[in-house]
Design an enzyme around this catalytic site. Structure first.
Site, PDB file in Angstrom:
ATOM      1  N   ALA A  29      -3.609  36.302  19.898  1.00  0.00           N
ATOM      2  CA  ALA A  29      -3.358  37.673  19.285  1.00  0.00           C
ATOM      3  C   ALA A  29      -4.141  38.680  19.867  1.00  0.00           C
ATOM      4  O   ALA A  29      -5.385  38.727  20.398  1.00  0.00           O
ATOM      5  CB  ALA A  29      -3.710  37.601  17.766  1.00  0.00           C
TER       6      ALA A  29
ATOM      7  N   GLY B  38      -2.993  32.245  19.602  1.00  0.00           N
ATOM      8  CA  GLY B  38      -1.545  32.322  19.333  1.00  0.00           C
ATOM      9  C   GLY B  38      -0.770  32.092  20.582  1.00  0.00           C
ATOM     10  O   GLY B  38       0.251  31.641  20.412  1.00  0.00           O
TER      11      GLY B  38
ATOM     12  N   GLU C 126      -0.362  28.432  20.205  1.00  0.00           N
ATOM     13  CA  GLU C 126       0.568  27.935  18.827  1.00  0.00           C
ATOM     14  C   GLU C 126       1.764  28.377  19.263  1.00  0.00           C
ATOM     15  O   GLU C 126       2.743  27.466  19.152  1.00  0.00           O
ATOM     16  CB  GLU C 126       0.077  28.777  17.906  1.00  0.00           C
ATOM     17  CG  GLU C 126      -1.319  28.500  16.996  1.00  0.00           C
ATOM     18  CD  GLU C 126      -1.944  29.524  16.412  1.00  0.00           C
ATOM     19  OE1 GLU C 126      -2.000  30.677  16.667  1.00  0.00           O
ATOM     20  OE2 GLU C 126      -2.231  28.954  15.272  1.00  0.00           O
TER      21      GLU C 126
ATOM     22  N   GLU D 253     -10.258  31.027  17.666  1.00  0.00           N
ATOM     23  CA  GLU D 253     -10.351  31.966  16.705  1.00  0.00           C
ATOM     24  C   GLU D 253     -11.833  31.672  15.895  1.00  0.00           C
ATOM     25  O   GLU D 253     -12.117  32.580  15.437  1.00  0.00           O
ATOM     26  CB  GLU D 253      -9.102  31.512  15.733  1.00  0.00           C
ATOM     27  CG  GLU D 253      -7.853  32.119  16.229  1.00  0.00           C
ATOM     28  CD  GLU D 253      -7.037  31.204  17.113  1.00  0.00           C
ATOM     29  OE1 GLU D 253      -7.646  30.205  17.423  1.00  0.00           O
ATOM     30  OE2 GLU D 253      -5.941  31.272  17.316  1.00  0.00           O
TER      31      GLU D 253
HETATM   32  N1  COA Z   1      -6.487  40.587  22.781  1.00  0.00           N
HETATM   33  C1  COA Z   1      -6.606  41.723  23.441  1.00  0.00           C
HETATM   34  N2  COA Z   1      -7.087  41.993  24.678  1.00  0.00           N
HETATM   35  C2  COA Z   1      -7.271  40.673  25.344  1.00  0.00           C
HETATM   36  C3  COA Z   1      -6.997  39.467  25.056  1.00  0.00           C
HETATM   37  C4  COA Z   1      -6.674  39.237  23.666  1.00  0.00           C
HETATM   38  N3  COA Z   1      -6.596  38.168  22.775  1.00  0.00           N
HETATM   39  N4  COA Z   1      -7.387  38.411  25.738  1.00  0.00           N
HETATM   40  C5  COA Z   1      -7.685  39.205  26.949  1.00  0.00           C
HETATM   41  N5  COA Z   1      -7.385  40.373  26.597  1.00  0.00           N
HETATM   42  C6  COA Z   1      -7.812  41.563  27.713  1.00  0.00           C
HETATM   43  C7  COA Z   1      -9.488  41.752  27.911  1.00  0.00           C
HETATM   44  O1  COA Z   1      -9.815  42.583  27.120  1.00  0.00           O
HETATM   45  C8  COA Z   1      -9.296  42.274  29.162  1.00  0.00           C
HETATM   46  O2  COA Z   1      -8.938  43.665  29.320  1.00  0.00           O
HETATM   47  P1  COA Z   1      -9.856  44.825  30.098  1.00  0.00           P
HETATM   48  O3  COA Z   1      -9.443  44.474  31.604  1.00  0.00           O
HETATM   49  O4  COA Z   1      -9.392  46.186  29.622  1.00  0.00           O
HETATM   50  O5  COA Z   1     -11.403  44.590  29.680  1.00  0.00           O
HETATM   51  C9  COA Z   1      -8.156  41.697  30.017  1.00  0.00           C
HETATM   52  O6  COA Z   1      -7.376  41.312  28.939  1.00  0.00           O
HETATM   53  C10 COA Z   1      -8.503  40.527  30.852  1.00  0.00           C
HETATM   54  O7  COA Z   1      -9.246  39.458  30.074  1.00  0.00           O
HETATM   55  P2  COA Z   1     -10.664  38.931  30.331  1.00  0.00           P
HETATM   56  O8  COA Z   1     -11.605  38.751  29.189  1.00  0.00           O
HETATM   57  O9  COA Z   1     -11.423  39.990  31.518  1.00  0.00           O
HETATM   58  O10 COA Z   1     -10.248  37.667  31.295  1.00  0.00           O
HETATM   59  P3  COA Z   1     -11.085  36.444  31.752  1.00  0.00           P
HETATM   60  O11 COA Z   1     -10.462  35.681  32.674  1.00  0.00           O
HETATM   61  O12 COA Z   1     -12.637  36.690  31.955  1.00  0.00           O
HETATM   62  O13 COA Z   1     -11.197  35.689  30.387  1.00  0.00           O
HETATM   63  C11 COA Z   1     -10.170  34.588  28.251  1.00  0.00           C
HETATM   64  C12 COA Z   1     -10.038  35.095  29.782  1.00  0.00           C
HETATM   65  C13 COA Z   1      -8.759  34.387  27.926  1.00  0.00           C
HETATM   66  C14 COA Z   1     -11.075  33.569  28.169  1.00  0.00           C
HETATM   67  C15 COA Z   1     -10.536  35.897  27.231  1.00  0.00           C
HETATM   68  O14 COA Z   1      -9.854  36.910  27.788  1.00  0.00           O
HETATM   69  C16 COA Z   1     -10.664  35.585  26.108  1.00  0.00           C
HETATM   70  O15 COA Z   1     -11.319  34.895  25.530  1.00  0.00           O
HETATM   71  N6  COA Z   1      -9.603  36.324  25.256  1.00  0.00           N
HETATM   72  C17 COA Z   1      -9.534  36.196  23.755  1.00  0.00           C
HETATM   73  C18 COA Z   1      -8.945  34.926  23.484  1.00  0.00           C
HETATM   74  C19 COA Z   1      -8.707  34.695  21.727  1.00  0.00           C
HETATM   75  O16 COA Z   1      -9.910  34.895  21.200  1.00  0.00           O
HETATM   76  N7  COA Z   1      -7.731  34.752  21.318  1.00  0.00           N
HETATM   77  C20 COA Z   1      -7.494  34.493  19.982  1.00  0.00           C
HETATM   78  C21 COA Z   1      -7.306  35.721  19.217  1.00  0.00           C
HETATM   79  S1  COA Z   1      -7.144  35.579  17.431  1.00  0.00           S
END
Ligand code: COA
Length: 259
Positions: free
Chosen positions: A65, A110, A113, A133
């Site tokens: 999400a 998500g 999922e 999450e």
């Molecule tokens: N929601 C919003 N933005 C997201 C996102 C999410 N779930 N996942 C990634 N992004 C965005 C980041 O903010 C970043 O944006 P920016 O370039 O403007 O800073 C861009 O996508 C790239 O992500 P980044 O975190 O820099 O990549 P990474 O390779 O270092 O890490 C993840 C990848 C997936 C490990 C990390 O992005 C992450 O933990 N995301 C959230 C996952 C999560 O918790 N999902 C469940 C939500 S309920």
């Protein structure tokens, strides 16, 4: 169809839905949910489609999400959002055609999922799975506590949901989260091979098999077997059953028409 966050196309009998918010690793927001709902409606109404592929890009299937939209949510907003998520997931799960999640990069939250409501999962060797999450102070809301448990068992589901850590594609294969693991360079081709193989199966029988397996966790064994018996008998009314059995006896490949 006006789509903002998803690409959608059809090659013969195979429809492909590609999540397309690369700047945020295909994070899922209200627009994505609306686009997926619209695409699902169109797939339901297109009899030519026999198989659906859901995919992302090389970096991400979907990173869950969109956390930016989440920050300001109150419980009522969260309820509305997750209701839409669950409704969309259920629509995908109950689609009368087989669905394949073709996964490269992150399939977390998500995204994981969404992959789990597809019937089969093929992943590239760079795929990463997880339910993070818990690290945000919440629990998964798109079905993971229920569907992941059914897929991998209680112990592994609790491990993934409690720890919120990521696992690689090899471990996801060992856990039974994915069906097939292929090199990233081969993902598209292997996905299409799998989709074509499925598209040559008898669609009515595939739909029956999907419905029966989907309900197997929700009904007791007596009723499940009753329903299996009825579907089994019903399929003898289809042209495809005649074709399948005649083709076998005549030593040729069956050509199923979906009737
Ligand atoms: N929601 C919003 N933005 C997201 C996102 C999410 N779930 N996942 C990634 N992004 C965005 C980041 O903010 C970043 O944006 P920016 O370039 O403007 O800073 C861009 O996508 C790239 O992500 P980044 O975190 O820099 O990549 P990474 O390779 O270092 O890490 C993840 C990848 C997936 C490990 C990390 O992005 C992450 O933990 N995301 C959230 C996952 C999560 O918790 N999902 C469940 C939500 S309920």
């Amino acid at each position: 169809m006006e789509l903002r966050t998803v690409n959608y196309w059809r090659d013969d009998e195979i429809a492909t839905v590609q999540l397309n918010r690369p700047e945020v690793l295909n994070a899922i927001n209200e627009d994505v949910l609306a686009d997926l709902a619209e695409v699902t409606r169109s797939i339901i109404n297109d009899d030519k489609i026999r198989v659906v592929v859901l995919t992302g890009n090389e970096q991400a299937f979907a990173a869950g999400a969109d956390i930016k939209s989440f920050v300001a949510y109150n419980p009522s907003d969260a309820h509305k959002y997750i209701h839409k998520v669950q409704k969309g997931m259920s629509q995908l799960l109950s689609l009368g055609k087989p669905t394949i999640a073709s996964i490269a990069g992150y399939a977390v939250g998500g995204g994981c999922e969404l992959a789990m409501v597809c019937d089969l999962r093929i992943a590239a060797d760079n795929a990463v799975f997880g339910l993070p999450e818990i690290n945000l102070g919440i629990v998964p809301g798109g079905g993971a506590t229920q569907r992941l448990t059914r897929l991998v068992g209680e112990g592994k589901a609790k491990e993934l949901v409690f720890l919120g850590s990521m696992i690689n594609a090899q471990k996801a294969l060992e856990y039974g989260i994915i069906n097939f693991l292929v090199p990233l360079a081969d993902l598209k081709e292997e996905t299409m091979k799998l989709a074509r193989k499925l598209s040559r199966k008898p669609p009515v029988a595939i739909q029956a098999a999907k419905e029966l397996i989907n309900l197997s966790f929700d009904v007791d064994i007596f009723n499940g077997l009753m329903m299996e018996k009825e579907k089994f008998a019903y399929l003898f009314s289809t042209e495809d059953q005649k074709e399948g059995m005649n083709a076998f006896l005549e030593g040729r490949k069956a050509d199923f028409k979906g009737r």
